[in-house]
Design a protein around this motif. Structure first.
Motif, PDB file in Angstrom:
ATOM      1  N   VAL A 273       0.821  -1.199   0.000  1.00 12.07           N
ATOM      2  CA  VAL A 273       0.000   0.000   0.000  1.00 12.07           C
ATOM      3  C   VAL A 273       0.858   1.253   0.000  1.00 12.07           C
ATOM      4  N   HIS A 275       1.791   5.156   1.035  1.00  7.49           N
ATOM      5  CA  HIS A 275       1.826   5.685   2.396  1.00  7.49           C
ATOM      6  C   HIS A 275       0.499   6.290   2.816  1.00  7.49           C
ATOM      7  N   ARG A 278      -1.958   3.528   3.722  1.00 10.99           N
ATOM      8  CA  ARG A 278      -1.547   2.939   4.994  1.00 10.99           C
ATOM      9  C   ARG A 278      -1.908   3.856   6.157  1.00 10.99           C
ATOM     10  N   ARG A 279      -1.700   5.145   5.984  1.00 10.51           N
ATOM     11  CA  ARG A 279      -2.005   6.105   7.043  1.00 10.51           C
ATOM     12  C   ARG A 279      -3.483   6.050   7.420  1.00 10.51           C
ATOM     13  N   VAL A 282      -4.349   2.734   9.337  1.00  9.06           N
ATOM     14  CA  VAL A 282      -3.871   2.802  10.722  1.00  9.06           C
ATOM     15  C   VAL A 282      -4.757   3.746  11.531  1.00  9.06           C
ATOM     16  N   TYR A 310       5.445  -6.068   0.454  1.00  8.98           N
ATOM     17  CA  TYR A 310       4.472  -6.253   1.530  1.00  8.98           C
ATOM     18  C   TYR A 310       5.141  -6.779   2.796  1.00  8.98           C
ATOM     19  N   MET A 313       6.729  -4.317   5.177  1.00  9.30           N
ATOM     20  CA  MET A 313       5.895  -3.457   6.035  1.00  9.30           C
ATOM     21  C   MET A 313       4.942  -4.271   6.911  1.00  9.30           C
ATOM     22  N   ARG A 314       4.955  -5.592   6.780  1.00  8.29           N
ATOM     23  CA  ARG A 314       3.982  -6.436   7.471  1.00  8.29           C
ATOM     24  C   ARG A 314       4.036  -6.278   8.992  1.00  8.29           C
ATOM     25  N   LEU A 317       2.627  -2.983  10.276  1.00 10.66           N
ATOM     26  CA  LEU A 317       1.178  -2.933  10.129  1.00 10.66           C
ATOM     27  C   LEU A 317       0.489  -3.681  11.269  1.00 10.66           C
ATOM     28  N   ASP A 320       0.520  -1.758  14.367  1.00 12.08           N
ATOM     29  CA  ASP A 320      -0.434  -0.651  14.344  1.00 12.08           C
ATOM     30  C   ASP A 320      -1.882  -1.124  14.426  1.00 12.08           C
TER      31      ASP A 320
END
Length: 356
Positions: A273, A275, A278-279, A282, A310, A313-314, A317, A320
């Motif tokens: 995703v 940014h 993702r923001r 979250v 992916y 950043m898993r 994530l 979060d």
């Protein structure tokens, strides 16, 4: 817009049967846009029905992405189809012999019949998406009937008439990279007069044979129903438009995520995703929305590079508050699905990755 009916096509057999039945019932027009098409048994069964439809006077148009390994129809077969009344355009045009990184791709999967019936979702026109082949894709479509289809057909014609869309080359030497996925690659080495009887026999066999699809095992379809009189909105991107414009699909997805009050359920094959997306996910999690994602594992993915992005950043994530589940096994998750608060669904061909 209003739709008279909506039906989920989850099983592979019903997904292929719905397409063939719609073609057989067509009386005026068929408009198909696809990212990938192949001369295998499932794709051939659709082509056989299209040839028959064109033969009885139906206007048949096929728009396909032209990047290598997407339009996997041999040139002699495309010539045969054109001579039998099927108009074919590639977009972007003539990239079979070129390496063109960064050019936009036609990723739509639209199946419009008689301006009234529509199938839209994630399936390409290859046997891998109908339960056959070495690698099988888990996917979902919806079949829609109603006035909304006219709007989607108009979008198809806007893509069809773009300068980038044009008739593919129907003769000449085929590049080696285009032969790898073709089932009947040997047709490229024969004269057209020699190929025609073979194509006739192949299509005749598919017309009279069993449905070229097989349902994937171990899947529970409990609670998946058809609906009458539903409200539908068609999301689309615009030619040369920004992915961040107010009407773009990505922007609309962000808006729906921001509006979520209780839950966001996502299925996507590639979860790389940007940014800003993702923001928002979250932020939704932090305000108490239950966010869960189903995507491919390293074992099941068909795009290792995307999975690497992916995987990078898993962990953050999960920290979060995003609940992540990965599909195991050799089958590949290909469905693109977002459900907001259990009552609003976004479904189609839009991945949640950097490219889409």
């Amino acid at each position: 817009a209003h739709a008279n009916s909506l039906r989920y096509l989850v099983k592979e057999t019903e997904a292929l049967a719905a397409r063939v039945e719609l073609i057989d019932r067509a009386t005026t027009s068929i408009a198909i846009a696809t990212y990938q098409i192949r001369d295998d048994s499932s794709g051939g069964q659709i082509l056989a029905a299209l040839v028959d439809a064109a033969g009885r006077g139906v206007d048949v148009r096929l728009l396909v992405d032209a990047h290598p390994n997407n339009n996997n129809l041999p040139k002699p077969l495309m010539r045969y189809l054109v001579e039998h009344g099927i108009a074919i355009r590639e977009r972007p045009f003539d990239v079979r012999t070129k390496l063109e990184l960064g050019r936009p791709r036609l990723h739509d999967k639209l199946f419009v019949v008689d301006s009234t019936y529509l199938i839209i979702g994630g399936r390409n026109l290859e046997q891998d998406y109908f339960g056959l082949g070495n690698r099988r894709y888990i996917d979902i479509d919806v079949a829609v009937e109603g006035d909304i289809v006219q709007e989607i057909e108009a979008y198809f014609h806007s893509r069809w008439n773009e300068p980038e869309s044009a008739t593919p080359r129907l003769s000449g030497r085929e590049e080696p990279k285009m032969l790898k996925k073709q089932i009947h690659a040997e047709w490229n080495n024969l004269s057209y007069c020699e190929v025609v009887p073979e194509i006739d026999a192949w299509l005749a066999q598919l017309r009279g044979g069993e449905l070229q699809a097989c349902d994937l095992p171990c899947r529970d379809f409990t609670g998946i129903n058809s609906h009458d009189s539903v409200c539908i909105e068609f999301l689309r991107d615009y030619t040369n438009g920004s992915k961040r414009s107010p009407d773009a699909i990505s922007t609309r997805i962000i808006q729906e995520i921001k509006s979520a009050k209780h839950s966001i359920s996502i299925a996507t094959p590639y979860f790389v995703v940007p940014h800003y997306l993702r923001r928002e996910l979250v932020a939704a999690s932090k305000r108490g929305v239950y966010v869960t994602v189903l995507t491919n594992s390293l074992e099941s993915t068909d795009q290792v590079v995307a999975h690497a992005g992916y995987a990078n950043m898993r962990r953050s994530l999960i920290r979060d508050g995003i609940q992540i589940h990965e599909l195991r096994g050799s089958d590949i998750l290909h469905a693109k699905l977002i459900v907001i608060d259990g009552h609003k669904t976004i479904i189609g061909s839009h991945n949640l990755d950097m490219l889409s």
